[in-house]
Enzyme design. Structure first.
Site, PDB file in Angstrom:
ATOM      1  N   GLY B 157      41.735  30.703  33.973  1.00  9.73           N
ATOM      2  CA  GLY B 157      43.005  29.966  34.687  1.00  9.73           C
ATOM      3  C   GLY B 157      43.133  28.689  34.976  1.00  9.73           C
ATOM      4  N   ARG B 179      42.715  38.871  30.796  1.00  9.07           N
ATOM      5  CA  ARG B 179      43.757  39.859  30.689  1.00  9.07           C
ATOM      6  C   ARG B 179      44.537  39.404  29.033  1.00  9.07           C
ATOM      7  NH1 ARG B 179      47.086  38.806  35.692  1.00  9.07           N
ATOM      8  NH2 ARG B 179      48.195  36.873  34.449  1.00  9.07           N
ATOM      9  N   SER B 180      44.182  38.894  28.388  1.00  3.59           N
ATOM     10  CA  SER B 180      44.694  38.481  26.917  1.00  3.59           C
ATOM     11  C   SER B 180      43.644  36.824  26.738  1.00  3.59           C
ATOM     12  CB  SER B 180      45.895  38.535  26.961  1.00  3.59           C
ATOM     13  OG  SER B 180      46.780  37.241  27.872  1.00  3.59           O
ATOM     14  N   VAL B 234      33.738  32.996  42.807  1.00  3.90           N
ATOM     15  CA  VAL B 234      34.715  32.438  43.511  1.00  3.90           C
ATOM     16  C   VAL B 234      36.079  32.547  43.443  1.00  3.90           C
ATOM     17  CG1 VAL B 234      33.255  29.708  43.569  1.00  3.90           C
ATOM     18  CG2 VAL B 234      34.952  30.627  41.291  1.00  3.90           C
ATOM     19  N   ARG B 236      36.585  36.486  44.290  1.00  7.75           N
ATOM     20  CA  ARG B 236      37.941  37.543  46.000  1.00  7.75           C
ATOM     21  C   ARG B 236      36.163  38.383  46.050  1.00  7.75           C
ATOM     22  NH1 ARG B 236      40.523  34.073  46.951  1.00  7.75           N
ATOM     23  NH2 ARG B 236      42.776  33.698  48.485  1.00  7.75           N
ATOM     24  N   GLU B 265      35.598  38.789  55.042  1.00  9.41           N
ATOM     25  CA  GLU B 265      35.066  37.662  55.704  1.00  9.41           C
ATOM     26  C   GLU B 265      35.301  37.715  56.989  1.00  9.41           C
ATOM     27  OE1 GLU B 265      36.685  34.888  52.934  1.00  9.41           O
ATOM     28  OE2 GLU B 265      35.894  34.932  50.892  1.00  9.41           O
ATOM     29  N   HIS B 283      33.601  30.501  52.222  1.00 17.29           N
ATOM     30  CA  HIS B 283      34.784  30.165  51.366  1.00 17.29           C
ATOM     31  C   HIS B 283      34.856  29.152  51.445  1.00 17.29           C
ATOM     32  CE1 HIS B 283      38.416  32.489  50.351  1.00 17.29           C
ATOM     33  NE2 HIS B 283      38.297  31.824  49.894  1.00 17.29           N
TER      34      HIS B 283
END
Lengths: 336, 324
Positions: B157, B179-180, B234, B236, B265, B283
């Site tokens: 993304g 996912r695709s 980076v 979750r 965290e 974070h």
């Protein structure tokens, strides 16, 4: 794999050429050299250099016509050296080249010189960019902070500073400087540079002197050779021009920066931070740096990775073979 | 900026807050909206509120949402919105927005910083030099080259695509799993995460945390990445089986890790503190002063768009997120 090839094609003992080894050799280099050549190693002899060179004249089957040296090392390939070793016709160095004075002496005598080419460039560039990201984004400082268990206790470490859009001034746009530029462009930085002469193959903005470059840069990266003109090229004036939000990264030579002035500038908040892989008196690092959170320190390792060591050895051997076979050097510095 | 009663004199649109705004945000948005802390809202405000703004990563549960019958929009201020009950949002037809690309650049830069720091041992070498060990004990051991490493990116993304472009400039070979496949992307798509891990030297996690992706990096994946492999997260903490990660690092099953996020965290497994092949951060990948300003712009743009009936700027696709 390279050593297997070297061992398989090594000439029989009687036909081995002699080679002067003027650097400490790691196992891989030593083994590969000894398989192919009769090695006369200075650091293994107890003699002082002049005596060693004189004795080498009597080496069998022939005096060493080639020498391996370490760039920026303690042995200068100057007039004195070359006069003491008139049999020498080729110098292979681990550096990009030799000091200008030494190069002139070699040229006068028709001695060929082979350098490290671009073998180091990618690793040094990777490290330089790693240091810049670290200084601007506090990677090592945050790592220390978290390791000390401070995150749950004191909350987030303070914000770092964005890379994108930063104007990065590169001092020296050779193979290393260009590799750095390529990486920083992908990170959204604006590239500008100073070098002896402008390069018409690049579109980056050129600055005639380092002070102007520093004035208009958010970060300076030192990637030039060390010689009389570039000793302390980053000095008090340049640091002042860089300014209190500016950072400097040095992966070139300790002597390129006035270390005492750098310490003052950092202490007084005249610049924002520094990433240093090289120092004026390695391996001694001024203790003043140790308490500074806005400084990243590494021990002259930009150039060394597990892979580059063998890459360099292979290149040096390749140059020696080319010389003894009468072929052009793989990475010639002389002839140009 | 925050009132505990609806004020008839104030015509600004009402926005409920899950927790107080960062001071910079509060100052910038003052006067444009009427902010009320959800917990303090009187029945009139709760019945009227159409927008819920979520500063930080405080959980937004089904119970929170149930108290707001007029709710239409949940405005997140982060890249990931896994702290919001997205199933409830989808069922009620709510829109959810995130920080959009505001954090993407800084997050990608930091991911690259972690990759270099782990491979080249920058943080460990810094600690070594700082303790005066270079002069006393000699060179820090050799680290490994960055250029030429095979990098597998999970989630291509806003963040992942920028990581890809940066590491490609370092001479890394980039492949990805998502996912695709993304037809416009020049990088190699790998349908199975396990195959991506097996064929990579470095695995970078930059995808959302959902029911499908929770603990996607398990022991099998870490074994496939291998004893010289490096994991950089980076995304979750929940993407990784954290106790297993600690074991794999401790036992040399995995070569190293760069971690910006963790399961709980700010608690970080203390076994990691003694490891030289790990770089830890709090974070912070996304956060720079510039990215905070960027997020503020996205939030403002989404609020403005909503209240004037225009399309949202950074809507999260709810219908595909939890599908497999």
């Amino acid at each position: 794999m390279a050593s297997a090839i070297a061992a398989a094609t090594a000439p029989p003992t009687a036909a081995k050429h002699s080679v002067l080894l003027l650097r400490r050799a790691n196992d891989y280099l030593a083994a590969t050299l000894r398989a192919r050549y009769r090695v006369l190693s200075f650091y293994d002899s107890a003699a002082p250099l002049p005596a060693f060179l004189a004795a080498s004249a009597a080496a069998l089957p022939e005096p060493p016509r080639a020498a391996l040296v370490v760039g920026g090392g303690s042995i200068q390939i100057d007039a004195t050296f070359l006069d003491a070793a008139p049999y020498l016709r080729c110098v292979v160095t681990t550096a990009a080249g030799l000091d200008h004075g030494d190069l002139a002496e070699c040229a006068r005598r028709g001695v060929l010189v082979a350098g490290a080419g671009e073998v180091f460039s990618t690793d040094v560039a990777d490290h330089a960019v790693g240091l810049l990201i670290d200084v601007l984004r506090d990677v090592s400082a945050a790592d220390r902070y978290v390791r000390r268990g401070l995150w749950p206790v004191q909350g987030d470490y303070p914000l770092g500073s964005k890379l994108g859009g930063k104007r990065v001034g590169i001092i020296g746009l050779g193979s290393i400087g260009s590799s750095i530029a390529k990486r920083l462009k992908a990170l959204g930085c604006v590239i500008q540079y100073h070098s002896r002469r402008p390069k018409d193959t690049v579109s980056f903005k050129y600055f005639h002197d380092v002070i102007s470059l520093a004035t208009e840069s958010d970060a300076l990266i030192v990637a030039c050779a060390l010689n009389d003109q570039t000793r302390h090229i980053v000095n008090k004036e340049v640091l002042g021009a860089l300014g209190k939000d500016g950072v400097v990264v040095n992966i070139a030579h300790g002597g390129n920066i006035d270390e005492a002035e750098l310490i003052s500038a950092l202490r007084e908040g005249k610049i924002a931070g520094a990433g240093l892989d090289v120092f004026e008196k390695e391996p001694v690092v001024p203790a003043e740096f140790f308490s500074m959170d806005n400084v990243v320190l590494t021990g002259h390792e930009a150039v060394f990775t597990t892979e580059s060591g063998s890459d360099l050895c292979d290149l040096m051997i390749g140059n020696l073979e080319a010389f003894f076979d009468g072929r052009p050097l793989l990475t010639p510095v002389l002839p140009k | 900026m925050e009132t505990t009663a609806s004020s008839t004199a104030d015509e600004s649109p009402l926005v409920l807050l899950v927790q107080p705004l960062f001071p910079e945000f509060a100052a910038a948005l003052a006067g444009r909206y009427r902010f009320v802390l959800a917990a303090d809202a009187d029945p009139a405000a709760a019945a009227e509120a159409r927008v819920l703004l979520v500063p930080g990563l405080a959980p937004v549960t089904a119970q929170h949402l149930a108290r707001l019958p007029a709710l239409e929009l949940v405005v997140g201020t982060s890249a990931g919105v896994d702290h919001v009950d997205l199933d409830t949002c989808r069922n009620r037809g709510l829109s959810v927005t995130n920080a959009g690309p505001a954090f993407a650049v800084d997050s990608a830069d930091y991911a690259v910083g972690l990759v270099v720091a782990v491979l080249r041992r920058v943080a460990a070498a810094d600690a070594y030099v700082r303790r005066g060990r270079w002069a006393a004990d000699g060179d820090y051991p050799l680290a490994t080259k960055v250029s030429g490493k095979r990098v597998g990116i999970v989630g291509l993304g806003n963040i992942g695509s920028r990581v890809a472009r940066r590491l490609a400039a370092f001479g890394c070979a980039v492949s990805y799993h998502s996912r695709s496949p993304k037809p416009s992307s020049p990088y190699t798509f790998v349908p199975a995460l396990l195959d991506l891990a097996a064929g990579s030297d470095v695995l970078v996690l930059s995808c959302a945390l959902t029911d499908e992706t929770k603990h996607m990096v398990n022991r099998e994946v870490m074994e496939a990445l291998g004893k010289d492999g490096v994991l950089v997260n980076v995304g979750r903490g929940g993407l990784v089986d954290e106790p297993e990660l600690v074991r794999c690092l401790r036992d040399g099953v995995l070569g190293g890790a760069g971690l910006d996020v963790y399961a709980n965290e700010p608690a970080v497994p203390p076994e990691l503190f003694g490891m030289d092949n790990v770089v830890l951060s709090d974070h912070r990948a996304v956060v720079t002063p510039e990215s905070m300003r960027g997020v503020l712009e996205v939030i403002t743009a989404n609020l403005d768009a909503f209240f004037s009936g225009r399309p949202l700027v950074s809507p999260v696709q709810l219908c595909t997120l939890n599908k497999r």
